[in-house]
Design a protein around this motif. Structure first.
Motif, PDB file in Angstrom:
ATOM      1  N   ALA A  40     -21.649  14.390 -10.428  1.00  0.00           N
ATOM      2  CA  ALA A  40     -21.153  15.407 -11.122  1.00  0.00           C
ATOM      3  C   ALA A  40     -22.173  15.206 -12.095  1.00  0.00           C
ATOM      4  O   ALA A  40     -21.520  15.872 -13.694  1.00  0.00           O
ATOM      5  N   THR A  41     -22.436  13.676 -12.834  1.00  0.00           N
ATOM      6  CA  THR A  41     -23.167  13.544 -14.195  1.00  0.00           C
ATOM      7  C   THR A  41     -24.302  14.356 -14.612  1.00  0.00           C
ATOM      8  O   THR A  41     -24.333  15.241 -14.165  1.00  0.00           O
ATOM      9  N   THR A  42     -23.792  14.611 -16.202  1.00  0.00           N
ATOM     10  CA  THR A  42     -24.927  15.401 -16.520  1.00  0.00           C
ATOM     11  C   THR A  42     -25.508  14.554 -18.056  1.00  0.00           C
ATOM     12  O   THR A  42     -25.323  13.485 -18.338  1.00  0.00           O
ATOM     13  N   GLU A  43     -26.704  15.139 -18.126  1.00  0.00           N
ATOM     14  CA  GLU A  43     -26.788  14.238 -19.358  1.00  0.00           C
ATOM     15  C   GLU A  43     -25.891  14.135 -20.689  1.00  0.00           C
ATOM     16  O   GLU A  43     -25.961  12.896 -21.516  1.00  0.00           O
ATOM     17  N   GLU A  44     -24.769  15.039 -20.562  1.00  0.00           N
ATOM     18  CA  GLU A  44     -24.365  14.269 -22.402  1.00  0.00           C
ATOM     19  C   GLU A  44     -22.987  13.761 -21.426  1.00  0.00           C
ATOM     20  O   GLU A  44     -22.679  12.687 -22.574  1.00  0.00           O
ATOM     21  N   THR A  45     -23.090  13.649 -20.195  1.00  0.00           N
ATOM     22  CA  THR A  45     -21.623  12.283 -20.374  1.00  0.00           C
ATOM     23  C   THR A  45     -22.367  10.797 -19.339  1.00  0.00           C
ATOM     24  O   THR A  45     -21.064  10.016 -18.644  1.00  0.00           O
ATOM     25  N   PHE A  46     -23.808  11.540 -19.495  1.00  0.00           N
ATOM     26  CA  PHE A  46     -23.752  10.273 -18.407  1.00  0.00           C
ATOM     27  C   PHE A  46     -24.024   8.846 -18.814  1.00  0.00           C
ATOM     28  O   PHE A  46     -23.077   7.938 -17.996  1.00  0.00           O
ATOM     29  N   ALA A  47     -23.537   8.226 -20.270  1.00  0.00           N
ATOM     30  CA  ALA A  47     -23.526   6.755 -20.225  1.00  0.00           C
ATOM     31  C   ALA A  47     -22.399   7.026 -20.204  1.00  0.00           C
ATOM     32  O   ALA A  47     -21.764   5.583 -19.713  1.00  0.00           O
ATOM     33  N   THR A  48     -20.990   7.440 -20.705  1.00  0.00           N
ATOM     34  CA  THR A  48     -19.793   7.664 -20.441  1.00  0.00           C
ATOM     35  C   THR A  48     -19.997   6.848 -18.690  1.00  0.00           C
ATOM     36  O   THR A  48     -18.881   6.289 -18.252  1.00  0.00           O
ATOM     37  N   ASP A  49     -20.350   8.026 -17.928  1.00  0.00           N
ATOM     38  CA  ASP A  49     -20.054   8.042 -16.337  1.00  0.00           C
ATOM     39  C   ASP A  49     -20.302   6.663 -16.011  1.00  0.00           C
ATOM     40  O   ASP A  49     -20.289   5.952 -14.970  1.00  0.00           O
ATOM     41  N   ILE A  50     -22.238   5.845 -16.263  1.00  0.00           N
ATOM     42  CA  ILE A  50     -22.421   5.144 -15.369  1.00  0.00           C
ATOM     43  C   ILE A  50     -21.559   3.479 -16.678  1.00  0.00           C
ATOM     44  O   ILE A  50     -21.573   2.459 -16.077  1.00  0.00           O
ATOM     45  N   ALA A  51     -21.371   3.651 -17.616  1.00  0.00           N
ATOM     46  CA  ALA A  51     -20.055   2.651 -18.239  1.00  0.00           C
ATOM     47  C   ALA A  51     -18.872   2.303 -17.166  1.00  0.00           C
ATOM     48  O   ALA A  51     -18.761   1.191 -17.062  1.00  0.00           O
ATOM     49  N   ARG A  52     -18.826   3.438 -17.199  1.00  0.00           N
ATOM     50  CA  ARG A  52     -17.275   3.233 -16.131  1.00  0.00           C
ATOM     51  C   ARG A  52     -17.714   2.990 -14.789  1.00  0.00           C
ATOM     52  O   ARG A  52     -17.518   0.939 -14.336  1.00  0.00           O
ATOM     53  N   LEU A  53     -19.388   2.748 -14.011  1.00  0.00           N
ATOM     54  CA  LEU A  53     -19.287   2.212 -13.068  1.00  0.00           C
ATOM     55  C   LEU A  53     -20.170   0.844 -13.310  1.00  0.00           C
ATOM     56  O   LEU A  53     -19.613  -0.381 -12.407  1.00  0.00           O
ATOM     57  N   GLU A  54     -20.370   0.651 -14.226  1.00  0.00           N
ATOM     58  CA  GLU A  54     -20.592  -1.011 -14.556  1.00  0.00           C
ATOM     59  C   GLU A  54     -19.867  -1.561 -14.864  1.00  0.00           C
ATOM     60  O   GLU A  54     -20.278  -2.654 -14.942  1.00  0.00           O
ATOM     61  N   GLN A  55     -18.419  -1.142 -15.074  1.00  0.00           N
ATOM     62  CA  GLN A  55     -17.047  -2.012 -15.406  1.00  0.00           C
ATOM     63  C   GLN A  55     -17.586  -2.618 -14.472  1.00  0.00           C
ATOM     64  O   GLN A  55     -16.863  -3.526 -13.631  1.00  0.00           O
ATOM     65  N   PHE A  56     -17.498  -2.292 -12.821  1.00  0.00           N
ATOM     66  CA  PHE A  56     -17.539  -2.800 -11.629  1.00  0.00           C
ATOM     67  C   PHE A  56     -18.645  -3.179 -10.840  1.00  0.00           C
ATOM     68  O   PHE A  56     -18.359  -4.426 -10.000  1.00  0.00           O
ATOM     69  N   TYR A  57     -19.847  -2.589 -11.194  1.00  0.00           N
ATOM     70  CA  TYR A  57     -20.962  -2.956 -10.172  1.00  0.00           C
ATOM     71  C   TYR A  57     -22.059  -3.293 -10.881  1.00  0.00           C
ATOM     72  O   TYR A  57     -22.968  -2.935 -12.058  1.00  0.00           O
ATOM     73  N   PRO A  58     -22.948  -4.293 -10.468  1.00  0.00           N
ATOM     74  CA  PRO A  58     -24.060  -4.661 -11.588  1.00  0.00           C
ATOM     75  C   PRO A  58     -24.953  -3.522 -11.637  1.00  0.00           C
ATOM     76  O   PRO A  58     -25.075  -3.014 -10.073  1.00  0.00           O
ATOM     77  N   LYS A  59     -26.321  -3.518 -12.138  1.00  0.00           N
ATOM     78  CA  LYS A  59     -27.028  -3.113 -11.535  1.00  0.00           C
ATOM     79  C   LYS A  59     -27.940  -2.334 -10.412  1.00  0.00           C
ATOM     80  O   LYS A  59     -28.497  -1.625  -9.877  1.00  0.00           O
ATOM     81  N   THR A  60     -27.876  -2.771 -10.148  1.00  0.00           N
ATOM     82  CA  THR A  60     -28.503  -4.370  -9.034  1.00  0.00           C
ATOM     83  C   THR A  60     -28.181  -3.199  -7.653  1.00  0.00           C
ATOM     84  O   THR A  60     -28.756  -2.485  -6.762  1.00  0.00           O
ATOM     85  N   GLN A  61     -26.449  -3.279  -7.367  1.00  0.00           N
ATOM     86  CA  GLN A  61     -26.031  -2.126  -6.489  1.00  0.00           C
ATOM     87  C   GLN A  61     -25.809  -1.028  -6.712  1.00  0.00           C
ATOM     88  O   GLN A  61     -26.285  -0.181  -5.711  1.00  0.00           O
ATOM     89  N   ILE A  62     -25.747  -0.676  -7.994  1.00  0.00           N
ATOM     90  CA  ILE A  62     -26.241   0.842  -8.551  1.00  0.00           C
ATOM     91  C   ILE A  62     -28.016   1.600  -7.802  1.00  0.00           C
ATOM     92  O   ILE A  62     -27.293   2.183  -7.647  1.00  0.00           O
ATOM     93  N   LEU A  63     -28.344   1.233  -8.259  1.00  0.00           N
ATOM     94  CA  LEU A  63     -29.634   1.172  -7.782  1.00  0.00           C
ATOM     95  C   LEU A  63     -30.424   1.167  -6.072  1.00  0.00           C
ATOM     96  O   LEU A  63     -30.131   2.279  -6.310  1.00  0.00           O
ATOM     97  N   LYS A  64     -28.980   0.296  -6.039  1.00  0.00           N
ATOM     98  CA  LYS A  64     -29.128   0.618  -4.111  1.00  0.00           C
ATOM     99  C   LYS A  64     -28.782   1.756  -3.900  1.00  0.00           C
ATOM    100  O   LYS A  64     -29.424   1.930  -2.603  1.00  0.00           O
ATOM    101  N   TYR A  65     -27.526   2.015  -4.164  1.00  0.00           N
ATOM    102  CA  TYR A  65     -26.454   2.950  -3.617  1.00  0.00           C
ATOM    103  C   TYR A  65     -26.995   4.090  -3.721  1.00  0.00           C
ATOM    104  O   TYR A  65     -27.027   5.097  -3.102  1.00  0.00           O
ATOM    105  N   LEU A  66     -28.005   4.374  -5.220  1.00  0.00           N
ATOM    106  CA  LEU A  66     -28.156   5.352  -5.415  1.00  0.00           C
ATOM    107  C   LEU A  66     -29.462   5.629  -4.862  1.00  0.00           C
ATOM    108  O   LEU A  66     -29.824   7.248  -4.141  1.00  0.00           O
ATOM    109  N   LYS A  67     -30.691   5.249  -4.196  1.00  0.00           N
ATOM    110  CA  LYS A  67     -31.501   4.946  -3.606  1.00  0.00           C
ATOM    111  C   LYS A  67     -31.663   5.369  -1.520  1.00  0.00           C
ATOM    112  O   LYS A  67     -32.005   6.293  -1.481  1.00  0.00           O
ATOM    113  N   THR A  68     -29.353   5.171  -1.378  1.00  0.00           N
ATOM    114  CA  THR A  68     -30.039   4.708  -0.227  1.00  0.00           C
ATOM    115  C   THR A  68     -29.287   5.926   0.775  1.00  0.00           C
ATOM    116  O   THR A  68     -28.761   6.309   1.607  1.00  0.00           O
ATOM    117  N   THR A  69     -28.375   6.519  -0.403  1.00  0.00           N
ATOM    118  CA  THR A  69     -27.001   7.358  -0.133  1.00  0.00           C
ATOM    119  C   THR A  69     -27.092   8.153   0.304  1.00  0.00           C
ATOM    120  O   THR A  69     -28.453   8.996   0.783  1.00  0.00           O
TER     121      THR A  69
END
Length: 96
Positions: A40-69
């Motif tokens: 549900a992220t938007t251009e306005e909320t993206f920086a906050t939303d991705i920062a939350r994810l980055e607290q727990f996951y490296p960019k390689t995992q974020i990319l992997k799971y976005l590409k395969t979901t």
């Protein structure tokens, strides 16, 4: 990685409306958590939303799971992620 964090304290509960939040594990359920955290992220909320994810996951995992979901992550969100990580832009859906 702290496995005992309640997902509902980090991400909006409505993203996991169909699941028991108490059973989600940051390490075991990353294939669910990563796409839903950006669903549900938007251009306005993206920086906050991705920062939350980055607290727990490296960019390689974020990319992997976005590409395969199988979640319906928009092409716009995929483009924002690609730009942030300086990788080629990818799309989940064909553009007509």
């Amino acid at each position: 990685m702290n496995k005992s964090i309640n997902i509902a304290t980090v991400f909006p509960k409505y993203l996991f409306w169909d699941m028991d939040l108490n059973t989600l594990s940051l390490s075991k359920d990353k294939d669910i958590i990563i796409p839903r955290a950006l669903f549900a992220t938007t251009e306005e909320t993206f920086a906050t939303d991705i920062a939350r994810l980055e607290q727990f996951y490296p960019k390689t995992q974020i990319l992997k799971y976005l590409k395969t979901t199988k979640e319906r992550i928009s092409n716009e969100v995929c483009a924002l992620v690609a730009i942030r990580y300086n990788v080629p832009v990818f799309a989940r859906f064909k553009q007509v």
